[in-house]
Scaffold this active site. Sequence first.
Site, short mmCIF file in Angstrom:
data_model
loop_
_atom_site.label_atom_id
_atom_site.label_comp_id
_atom_site.label_asym_id
_atom_site.label_seq_id
_atom_site.Cartn_x
_atom_site.Cartn_y
_atom_site.Cartn_z
CG HIS A 18 -1.94 -1.01 1.35
ND1 HIS A 18 -2.08 -1.82 2.45
CD2 HIS A 18 -2.93 -1.37 0.50
CE1 HIS A 18 -3.11 -2.63 2.27
NE2 HIS A 18 -3.65 -2.39 1.10
NE ARG A 92 -3.00 -7.69 -4.10
CZ ARG A 92 -3.70 -8.04 -3.03
NH1 ARG A 92 -3.12 -8.13 -1.87
NH2 ARG A 92 -4.98 -8.32 -3.13
#
Length: 165
Positions: A18, A92
């Site tokens: 993050h 991802r």
Amino acid sequence: MKEAIVYPGSFDPITKGHVDIIKRAAGLTDKLIIGVLNNSAKKCWFTPEERKAMIEQSLGEEVKNVEVKIFNGLLVDFMAENNVKVILRGLRTISDYEYELQLAIGNSTLSRKTVETVFIPASQEYAHLSSSMVREVAINNGLLDMFVSSEIIPQIQHRVAQFKD
Ligand code: PNS
């Protein structure tokens, strides 16, 4: 003035993945708002206030144009309240894409196409990383320093100790 961006999520807890996305996105805009979801339906390890504080601790003083806010309810309403039209999500793996596509289309529909979602691909070293993995490593007393900022490790360990009490 560049478009403001909202980066929403649960951040339970914030990971180095993050942080990487936040730093890269902060370079693309004048204002990045991190929206921390206060979701009573989802059982989180940390309260929204704790998650907000952990985000601020993980970012430190380095990134100046980032603000962390807690939101309830629909993301599109939070976007409207803040007058922001761009949602940012990290991607991802391919398996993320299906869920992210649903969210993006849902938010576009709910906002009557006034809100757009953009994606930043995870850096290779964080492509495997998730908050749930951090929680699993933590509960099994594994090493956390590869996964989260060192500033928040004591809080995670403290929560694990409370669970084991
Ligand atoms: O980090 P997460 O848990 O993957 O983030 C998911 C989040 C917070 C972005 C998403 O659940 C969300 O926006 N929730 C708020 C309710 C909402 O607006 N849902 C989308 C309807 S299309």
